[in-house]
Design an enzyme around this catalytic site. Structure first.
Site, PDB file in Angstrom:
ATOM      1  N   SER A  54       5.778  19.763  -2.316  1.00 45.73           N
ATOM      2  CA  SER A  54       4.494  19.194  -1.715  1.00 45.73           C
ATOM      3  C   SER A  54       4.621  17.693  -1.673  1.00 45.73           C
ATOM      4  O   SER A  54       3.536  17.120  -1.136  1.00 45.73           O
ATOM      5  CB  SER A  54       3.369  19.785  -2.538  1.00 45.73           C
ATOM      6  OG  SER A  54       3.301  19.410  -3.567  1.00 45.73           O
ATOM      7  N   ALA A 116       5.827  26.211 -11.654  1.00 45.31           N
ATOM      8  CA  ALA A 116       7.115  26.602 -11.376  1.00 45.31           C
ATOM      9  C   ALA A 116       8.078  26.903 -12.858  1.00 45.31           C
ATOM     10  O   ALA A 116       8.979  27.478 -12.683  1.00 45.31           O
ATOM     11  CB  ALA A 116       7.817  25.563 -10.693  1.00 45.31           C
ATOM     12  N   VAL A 144      11.426  18.600  -9.154  1.00 49.06           N
ATOM     13  CA  VAL A 144      10.327  18.856 -10.020  1.00 49.06           C
ATOM     14  C   VAL A 144      10.198  17.636 -10.995  1.00 49.06           C
ATOM     15  O   VAL A 144      11.231  16.949 -11.693  1.00 49.06           O
ATOM     16  CB  VAL A 144      10.360  20.023 -10.825  1.00 49.06           C
ATOM     17  CG1 VAL A 144       9.222  20.094 -11.988  1.00 49.06           C
ATOM     18  CG2 VAL A 144      10.525  21.192  -9.950  1.00 49.06           C
ATOM     19  N   TYR A 243      14.685   3.289 -17.290  1.00 49.35           N
ATOM     20  CA  TYR A 243      15.162   4.679 -16.430  1.00 49.35           C
ATOM     21  C   TYR A 243      16.291   5.363 -16.976  1.00 49.35           C
ATOM     22  O   TYR A 243      16.270   6.108 -17.763  1.00 49.35           O
ATOM     23  CB  TYR A 243      15.006   4.390 -15.143  1.00 49.35           C
ATOM     24  CG  TYR A 243      14.671   5.555 -14.350  1.00 49.35           C
ATOM     25  CD1 TYR A 243      13.590   6.254 -14.104  1.00 49.35           C
ATOM     26  CD2 TYR A 243      15.860   6.496 -13.755  1.00 49.35           C
ATOM     27  CE1 TYR A 243      13.593   7.473 -13.338  1.00 49.35           C
ATOM     28  CE2 TYR A 243      15.934   7.550 -13.164  1.00 49.35           C
ATOM     29  CZ  TYR A 243      14.642   8.046 -13.097  1.00 49.35           C
ATOM     30  OH  TYR A 243      14.612   9.305 -12.464  1.00 49.35           O
ATOM     31  N   VAL A 283       8.587   4.902  -2.582  1.00 51.62           N
ATOM     32  CA  VAL A 283       7.386   4.910  -3.131  1.00 51.62           C
ATOM     33  C   VAL A 283       6.624   6.236  -3.322  1.00 51.62           C
ATOM     34  O   VAL A 283       6.361   7.013  -2.237  1.00 51.62           O
ATOM     35  CB  VAL A 283       6.414   4.039  -2.282  1.00 51.62           C
ATOM     36  CG1 VAL A 283       4.874   4.043  -2.884  1.00 51.62           C
ATOM     37  CG2 VAL A 283       7.031   2.277  -2.218  1.00 51.62           C
TER      38      VAL A 283
END
Length: 404
Positions: A54, A116, A144, A243, A283
């Site tokens: 989504s 999920a 996800v 990250y 973004v």
């Protein structure tokens, strides 16, 4: 039906409401930006399962798969319904628009809303594949990004964190005040402590992806040649400490190790494979939460302009490689790399030079701030060209149903 005039209300990059018409137009815009193949498959297309369909790259995977490969199948996401006080989440409205678009193309897509990570959802998906889609799954795309996950076996809930490893990290980041005035500020993130790394790996690593494969294998639902891809990110050296070298990076490494193990298994059992797909910067609702990423992405757009490759074009390239429309190209770690446009030496050197001189006073000429702010607003259906934001809009949009 509830109708309201909606204006953007936000706390930083998080918006309190979403605009249904803007979200629907965003889906249309992404669809139109996806290149069409020379020959759209006729008849029954391949059966795909997209987990995280989504938003962001998962939404791009859904729309690109529909347009480039003619997929049918099951799309899974986790969104909130509208209430009397709040609109639905943006992904709810994007899913409704995607379902309308799929019906218009004559493709059978079923959209499920729920956790999920749960075995209940895995059973529901498996039942649909078995009963509605011929009992054979050709592709699974795993996209996800979640703050927490409950292990179905133990009931333990794990929480992911965005932290550096070993020592605190100070980095520049980009913020906007209530009037949209930009500020470049240094922020410090403390290092991972205790079991932060293990918790993050449990949420964002490959455990749930592998559980999906195990579940579908146990039901005998993997087609010959079944292929699965988990979407990932490496990013720039400028953001590596928080990250790729941080807790999330360890989780991404676990995801890649899971891909190699799954690929060996699938090759033996169904002649299939598993890969990770490394995407470029974008973004998204997830990326804006990471310190430094907003500044980096704005500067990257300042360097590249229209040469920034949008997610749907990247995912179109992924589908071409998965379906054989283009050669499958893997790096030395068996990853599909769709981020090479971003990580060239010339581009990274130019972004790094801007990063060094970026301050509140200089940021307006170094980064494409108008583009970045509009992209953030479009995540929630605002700042979308062609939408009249002075007009009331129906917020009580139903989740797309499906008939047996």
């Amino acid at each position: 039906m509830s109708e309201r005039v909606l204006i953007p209300r936000n706390r930083g990059f998080l918006f309190l409401d979403s605009h249904p018409a803007g979200c629907a137009q965003t889906v249309t815009d992404i669809w139109q930006a996806c290149p069409a193949p020379a020959d759209v498959p006729e008849g029954a297309g391949p059966v795909a399962l997209i987990i995280g369909s989504s938003a962001g790259y998962g939404l791009a995977a859904t729309l690109a798969g529909l347009k480039r490969a003619g997929i049918r199948g099951v799309m899974v996401s986790f969104e909130k319904a509208p209430t009397e006080r709040r609109t639905a989440t943006a992904g709810w409205y994007r899913t409704a628009a995607t379902a309308d678009l799929a019906r218009g193309t004559g493709r059978d897509l079923v959209f499920l809303n729920g956790d999920a990570f749960s075995d209940t959802m895995k059973d529901q998906v498996a039942d649909l594949i078995e009963q509605r889609f011929g009992g054979r799954l050709d592709y699974l795309i795993y996209s996800v990004a979640a703050p927490r996950r409950t292990d179905p076996d133990t009931g333990t809930t794990y929480a992911s964190v965005l932290k550096p490893i070993g020592r605190a990290n100070r980095t520049k980041t980009l913020l906007f005040d209530g009037q949209g005035v930009p500020e470049v500020r240094e922020v410090e993130t403390g290092p991972a402590e205790g079991d932060d790394v293990e918790q993050t790996v449990a949420v964002m690593g490959g455990a749930d992806w592998e559980r999906w494969i195990d579940h579908l294998t146990g039901r005998g639902l993997l087609a010959e040649g079944f292929t699965t891809a988990a979407l990932s990110y490496i990013g720039s050296p400028l953001t590596a400490a928080i990250y790729r070298q941080g807790t999330i990076g360890v989780a991404k490494s676990h995801l890649e190790a899971t891909a190699r193990a799954l690929s060996e298994r699938l090759g033996k059992s169904v002649g299939g494979r598993a890969v990770t797909c490394v995407n470029g910067a974008a973004v998204t609702q997830s990326s804006t939460a990471i310190p430094g990423i907003a500044l980096y992405t704005g500067l990257l757009r300042g360097v590249l302009g229209e040469d920034v490759v949008p997610p749907v074009r990247q995912l179109a390239a992924l589908w071409d490689q998965l379906t054989g429309a283009a050669p499958l190209v893997l790096d030395d770690e068996d990853r599909i790399r769709l981020d090479t446009w971003e990580l060239t030496d010339d581009v990274q050197k130019a972004v790094a030079e801007r990063w060094e001189t970026a301050t509140t006073d200089t940021i307006a000429r170094l980064a494409d701030l108008a583009w970045f702010r509009a992209e953030v607003q479009r995540l929630y259906g605002f700042s979308v060209p062609g939408i009249d934001y002075t007009a009331p809009v129906t917020t009580d949009v139903p989740w797309p149903g499906h008939t047996p």
